[in-house]
Motif scaffolding. Structure first.
Motif, PDB file in Angstrom:
ATOM      1  N   ASN A 236       0.326 -14.227   8.854  1.00 50.20           N
ATOM      2  CA  ASN A 236       0.855 -14.582   7.612  1.00 50.20           C
ATOM      3  C   ASN A 236      -0.243 -14.641   6.602  1.00 50.20           C
ATOM      4  OD1 ASN A 236       2.848 -14.706   5.503  1.00 50.20           O
ATOM      5  ND2 ASN A 236       2.854 -16.775   5.497  1.00 50.20           N
ATOM      6  N   GLN A 239      -2.988 -10.822   2.119  1.00 54.46           N
ATOM      7  CA  GLN A 239      -2.513 -10.897   0.809  1.00 54.46           C
ATOM      8  C   GLN A 239      -2.432  -9.417   0.124  1.00 54.46           C
ATOM      9  OE1 GLN A 239      -4.898 -13.683  -1.343  1.00 54.46           O
ATOM     10  NE2 GLN A 239      -6.479 -12.456  -1.661  1.00 54.46           N
ATOM     11  N   GLU A 240      -3.109  -8.501   0.354  1.00 56.89           N
ATOM     12  CA  GLU A 240      -3.027  -7.216  -0.075  1.00 56.89           C
ATOM     13  C   GLU A 240      -3.619  -6.383   0.846  1.00 56.89           C
ATOM     14  OE1 GLU A 240      -5.161  -7.693  -3.732  1.00 56.89           O
ATOM     15  OE2 GLU A 240      -7.160  -8.310  -2.912  1.00 56.89           O
ATOM     16  N   GLU A 275       7.231  -7.010   2.357  1.00 56.06           N
ATOM     17  CA  GLU A 275       7.296  -7.097   0.688  1.00 56.06           C
ATOM     18  C   GLU A 275       6.134  -8.056   0.288  1.00 56.06           C
ATOM     19  OE1 GLU A 275      11.387  -7.853  -0.327  1.00 56.06           O
ATOM     20  OE2 GLU A 275      12.112  -6.047   0.551  1.00 56.06           O
ATOM     21  N   THR A 276       5.869  -9.215   0.994  1.00 56.89           N
ATOM     22  CA  THR A 276       4.898 -10.244   0.222  1.00 56.89           C
ATOM     23  C   THR A 276       3.645  -9.522   0.450  1.00 56.89           C
ATOM     24  OG1 THR A 276       4.761 -11.106   2.551  1.00 56.89           O
ATOM     25  CG2 THR A 276       6.315 -12.212   1.184  1.00 56.89           C
ATOM     26  N   SER A 278       0.645  -6.998  -1.167  1.00 54.93           N
ATOM     27  CA  SER A 278       0.552  -6.260  -2.213  1.00 54.93           C
ATOM     28  C   SER A 278      -0.060  -4.837  -1.723  1.00 54.93           C
ATOM     29  CB  SER A 278      -0.168  -6.798  -3.163  1.00 54.93           C
ATOM     30  OG  SER A 278       0.540  -7.882  -4.053  1.00 54.93           O
ATOM     31  N   TYR A 340      -4.070 -15.258  -3.843  1.00 61.99           N
ATOM     32  CA  TYR A 340      -2.554 -15.340  -4.294  1.00 61.99           C
ATOM     33  C   TYR A 340      -2.018 -16.424  -4.272  1.00 61.99           C
ATOM     34  CZ  TYR A 340      -2.475 -10.086  -4.534  1.00 61.99           C
ATOM     35  OH  TYR A 340      -2.877  -8.701  -4.783  1.00 61.99           O
ATOM     36  N   ARG A 342       0.935 -17.971  -3.323  1.00 65.30           N
ATOM     37  CA  ARG A 342       1.429 -18.278  -2.172  1.00 65.30           C
ATOM     38  C   ARG A 342       0.489 -19.202  -1.209  1.00 65.30           C
ATOM     39  NH1 ARG A 342       1.596 -12.866  -1.381  1.00 65.30           N
ATOM     40  NH2 ARG A 342       0.728 -11.997   0.513  1.00 65.30           N
TER      41      ARG A 342
END
Length: 368
Positions: A236, A239-240, A275-276, A278, A340, A342
């Motif tokens: 997890n 981020q992108e 989806e999270t 980018s 990001y 989150r």
């Protein structure tokens, strides 16, 4: 070429447990722009984001000699930015409203550049990574959030600097074994995957991406995206993901990937990633407006004060141009940090980095 349907090429050598589901690969190979949503569309992003950075190339030395890269200089020509240089660039960036200090250098530059190694030793460092730590400390002192992109890293190397970075990154580029990585010091896809895995194990918010047009085929692109997705699903931490076309330069004179190729690849990225995560296209290298409807939601880091030192022939767009791109898409443009939202908590960031995040966000008056 015969493909192993279960194992990414080179992953076993670096003990990276990543497998590709053949059915998922086939699914991605069937995806087109019509299968994803663009900004403002139902299910698509409700804004476009970007980060304002200052680009700090600590050195242009690199152990690799990739045939498409202009970043590295051969031994005897590469230099090393001094701590004073780093501080001056950081101050200029902070004065211009930047929030990110993007640190780059070639992979293990002190591995084969005697002059770089000797200079590091003169400054009290036994490796480029201990010097990177000092540079990150300088950035934080000047109110910028470090984002280090130092290529392949061992666990020990990444741990040396992770606590002083808001995020880190390395381009996977591809899982394929390509002629473009030729030479006695070949860039190994398995080692890149191991670096992305290490970031997950250390809890580092991470940026990665693929290069399009360096000799890979469509199955390679699908497998590369699925490998990134697999590591993210485990940790997890991604981020992108950047979808970057290779650009002609003094060392690479081949045609860049076509617009149709980029549109399909970006759509594959959007369809293959959670989806999270980018999907970013660099606006100085890609025809961004023509790719927005393929699932793009981020325009990457741009700098008002420094060049793109990896792609020096391609200038950053001005902030007004980014606003115009967002206007064309019918969504707002929002400035973000190099980390990001989150990931902005104590589970991911050190107290020192969190303190700088708090300072940066409390003084942000950009209005973008």
């Amino acid at each position: 070429m015969i493909r192993n349907p279960d194992v990414i090429p080179g992953a076993e050598e670096y003990d990276v447990d990543v497998t590709i589901d053949p059915a998922e690969r086939e699914r991605l190979l069937s995806v087109g722009p019509e299968d994803v949503a663009g900004p403002g569309e139902d299910g698509g992003p409700d804004h476009l984001s970007f980060a304002r950075n200052v680009f700090i190339p600590l050195t242009t030395a690199c152990r690799y000699t990739c045939t498409y890269c202009t970043y590295y200089d051969p031994p005897g020509q590469a230099s090393l930015l001094s701590p004073e240089d780093v501080r001056e660039i950081c101050r200029e960036g902070a004065d211009a409203g930047c929030t990110e200090a993007l640190f780059t250098f070639g992979d293990d530059p002190d591995d084969r550049y005697d002059a770089i190694y000797d200079q590091l030793a003169e400054w009290g460092h036994d490796s480029i990574h201990t010097y990177l730590r000092e540079a990150c400390e300088i950035a934080l002192e000047e109110g910028l959030l470090p984002h280090a992109n130092p290529g392949d890293q061992t666990r020990e190397q990444m741990a040396e600097v992770a606590d002083l970075n808001a995020s880190m990154g390395v381009m996977l580029e591809t899982t394929a074994d390509l002629e473009a990585h030729s030479g006695s010091r070949r860039k190994e896809p398995g080692q890149r995957l191991a670096t992305i895995r290490t970031a997950g194990e250390l809890g580092v918010p991470f940026t990665t991406g693929i290069l399009v047009g360096i000799g890979e085929d469509w199955a390679d692109r699908a497998e590369s995206l699925l490998a990134i997705a697999a590591l993210h699903e485990r940790y997890n931490h991604v981020q992108e993901v950047i979808v970057q076309p290779v650009s002609p330069n003094e060392r690479w004179d081949r045609e860049p990937p076509s617009l149709e190729t980029m549109r399909r690849t970006v759509a594959m990225a959007r369809a293959g990633l959670p989806e999270t995560v980018s999907v970013q296209v660099p606006p100085n290298l890609a025809r961004t407006r023509d790719l927005l409807d393929c699932g793009v939601d981020d325009l990457g880091g741009v700098s008002p004060v420094t060049d793109d030192h990896v792609n020096p022939d391609y200038a950053w767009p001005a902030l007004d141009e980014l606003r115009a791109i967002a206007d064309d898409a019918g969504v707002p443009l929002r400035e973000r940090l190099p980390v990001y939202d989150r990931y902005v908590d104590e589970d991911w960031l050190s107290e020192q980095v969190l303190a700088t995040v708090s300072t940066v966000t409390s003084t942000d008056e950009t209005g973008t």
